[in-house]
Design a protein around this motif. Sequence first.
Motif, PDB file in Angstrom:
ATOM      1  N   SER A   1     -14.165 -23.635   3.346  1.00 32.22           N
ATOM      2  CA  SER A   1     -13.737 -25.027   3.300  1.00 32.22           C
ATOM      3  C   SER A   1     -14.329 -25.756   2.105  1.00 32.22           C
ATOM      4  CB  SER A   1     -14.136 -25.750   4.588  1.00 32.22           C
ATOM      5  OG  SER A   1     -13.490 -25.165   5.703  1.00 32.22           O
ATOM      6  N   VAL A   2     -13.554 -26.691   1.572  1.00 31.34           N
ATOM      7  CA  VAL A   2     -14.026 -27.533   0.485  1.00 31.34           C
ATOM      8  C   VAL A   2     -13.574 -28.968   0.770  1.00 31.34           C
ATOM      9  CG1 VAL A   2     -11.980 -27.009  -0.903  1.00 31.34           C
ATOM     10  CG2 VAL A   2     -14.018 -27.944  -2.002  1.00 31.34           C
ATOM     11  N   SER A   3     -14.486 -29.924   0.638  1.00 33.82           N
ATOM     12  CA  SER A   3     -14.157 -31.322   0.922  1.00 33.82           C
ATOM     13  C   SER A   3     -13.745 -32.057  -0.356  1.00 33.82           C
ATOM     14  CB  SER A   3     -15.363 -32.034   1.548  1.00 33.82           C
ATOM     15  OG  SER A   3     -15.089 -33.415   1.725  1.00 33.82           O
ATOM     16  N   ILE A   4     -12.637 -32.791  -0.236  1.00 31.13           N
ATOM     17  CA  ILE A   4     -12.189 -33.634  -1.360  1.00 31.13           C
ATOM     18  C   ILE A   4     -12.332 -35.110  -0.988  1.00 31.13           C
ATOM     19  CG2 ILE A   4     -10.599 -31.898  -2.243  1.00 31.13           C
ATOM     20  CD1 ILE A   4      -8.331 -33.610  -0.963  1.00 31.13           C
TER      21      ILE A   4
ATOM     22  N   VAL B   1      -9.675 -26.703  -6.974  1.00 36.46           N
ATOM     23  CA  VAL B   1      -8.946 -27.934  -6.655  1.00 36.46           C
ATOM     24  C   VAL B   1      -9.035 -28.897  -7.831  1.00 36.46           C
ATOM     25  CG1 VAL B   1      -8.720 -29.887  -5.075  1.00 36.46           C
ATOM     26  CG2 VAL B   1      -9.485 -27.675  -4.202  1.00 36.46           C
ATOM     27  N   ASN B   2      -7.905 -29.498  -8.157  1.00 37.19           N
ATOM     28  CA  ASN B   2      -7.835 -30.480  -9.231  1.00 37.19           C
ATOM     29  C   ASN B   2      -7.355 -31.808  -8.647  1.00 37.19           C
ATOM     30  OD1 ASN B   2      -7.601 -31.691 -11.817  1.00 37.19           O
ATOM     31  ND2 ASN B   2      -5.423 -31.147 -11.874  1.00 37.19           N
ATOM     32  N   VAL B   3      -8.106 -32.884  -8.881  1.00 38.38           N
ATOM     33  CA  VAL B   3      -7.720 -34.213  -8.392  1.00 38.38           C
ATOM     34  C   VAL B   3      -7.211 -35.042  -9.574  1.00 38.38           C
ATOM     35  CG1 VAL B   3      -8.475 -36.310  -7.209  1.00 38.38           C
ATOM     36  CG2 VAL B   3      -9.459 -34.093  -6.575  1.00 38.38           C
TER      37      VAL B   3
ATOM     38  N   GLY C   1     -10.470 -33.442   4.189  1.00 39.47           N
ATOM     39  CA  GLY C   1     -10.637 -34.816   3.743  1.00 39.47           C
ATOM     40  C   GLY C   1      -9.485 -35.316   2.884  1.00 39.47           C
ATOM     41  N   GLU C   2      -9.644 -36.548   2.392  1.00 43.09           N
ATOM     42  CA  GLU C   2      -8.638 -37.206   1.558  1.00 43.09           C
ATOM     43  C   GLU C   2      -9.301 -37.674   0.258  1.00 43.09           C
ATOM     44  OE1 GLU C   2      -5.461 -37.517   2.136  1.00 43.09           O
ATOM     45  OE2 GLU C   2      -5.417 -36.757   4.200  1.00 43.09           O
ATOM     46  N   SER C   3      -8.619 -37.432  -0.849  1.00 41.32           N
ATOM     47  CA  SER C   3      -9.136 -37.918  -2.127  1.00 41.32           C
ATOM     48  C   SER C   3      -8.963 -39.429  -2.205  1.00 41.32           C
ATOM     49  CB  SER C   3      -8.426 -37.221  -3.290  1.00 41.32           C
ATOM     50  OG  SER C   3      -7.021 -37.400  -3.204  1.00 41.32           O
ATOM     51  N   ALA C   4      -9.536 -40.048  -3.229  1.00 42.03           N
ATOM     52  CA  ALA C   4      -9.511 -41.509  -3.364  1.00 42.03           C
ATOM     53  C   ALA C   4      -8.074 -42.038  -3.395  1.00 42.03           C
ATOM     54  CB  ALA C   4     -10.250 -41.910  -4.634  1.00 42.03           C
ATOM     55  N   PRO C   5      -7.865 -43.274  -2.971  1.00 42.58           N
ATOM     56  CA  PRO C   5      -6.526 -43.872  -3.001  1.00 42.58           C
ATOM     57  C   PRO C   5      -5.920 -43.811  -4.404  1.00 42.58           C
ATOM     58  CG  PRO C   5      -8.019 -45.260  -1.751  1.00 42.58           C
ATOM     59  CD  PRO C   5      -8.869 -44.207  -2.397  1.00 42.58           C
ATOM     60  N   GLY C   6      -4.617 -43.533  -4.464  1.00 41.21           N
ATOM     61  CA  GLY C   6      -3.937 -43.468  -5.752  1.00 41.21           C
ATOM     62  C   GLY C   6      -4.098 -42.140  -6.452  1.00 41.21           C
ATOM     63  N   THR C   7      -4.623 -41.142  -5.728  1.00 35.08           N
ATOM     64  CA  THR C   7      -4.803 -39.812  -6.326  1.00 35.08           C
ATOM     65  C   THR C   7      -4.107 -38.755  -5.474  1.00 35.08           C
ATOM     66  OG1 THR C   7      -6.848 -39.298  -5.126  1.00 35.08           O
ATOM     67  CG2 THR C   7      -7.063 -40.482  -7.220  1.00 35.08           C
TER      68      THR C   7
END
Length: 204
Positions: free
Chosen positions: A138-141, A172-174, A109-115
Amino acid sequence: MSEQKLAAELRTEFGKGYARRARMANLIPAVIYGHGEAPVHITLPAKATTLAVRTPNALLSLDINGEARLALVKDIQRDPIKQIIEHIDLLNVRQGEKVTVEVPVHVEGESAPGTVHNLELTTVSVEAEATHLPETLSVSIEGRAAGEHIHASDLALPKGVTLLTDAEALVVNVSEATVVAEEEGEQAEAAGEAPEAAEEAAAE
């Protein structure tokens, strides 16, 4: 994870000279150890073995001169330049036996826009049956906001798999994509200055 079937042969020769001759004959030297037994030295077919060990923690079903053995790939030595396999260490395992392995973490997946996300742990340690090892965890971001953290305890483990890595370990760090934005701004600013500099030079 399915077993990869390979035909192997016992070997009694050792050393660099033998290893070189084995590779020229499209064979890979290997050793099987574990269960308190004496190490068993074998050779494996190079092409079939290279394909069989493409996934981490590959489980091999070996036919060694008519004797069946299950073995887990523990270490692969490769030529640093050609990247061909020079030697393989194998762990002798049995049906139903539990083993400890490092399993790769796969981000989906994709993290939020701007991250942006940083994968802090590329693998985690787990215990599982040798014949039922997960290839990846697997881990979803998807949609994760800046400041969100995913820990080892958040990973979804298949049935029969036990996490050995510290549950609080950061996987994972966002965070906000501030560095990326600053770099893009600097590049745009530099591009804007370039025509001005050229005009000044022409005027002189």
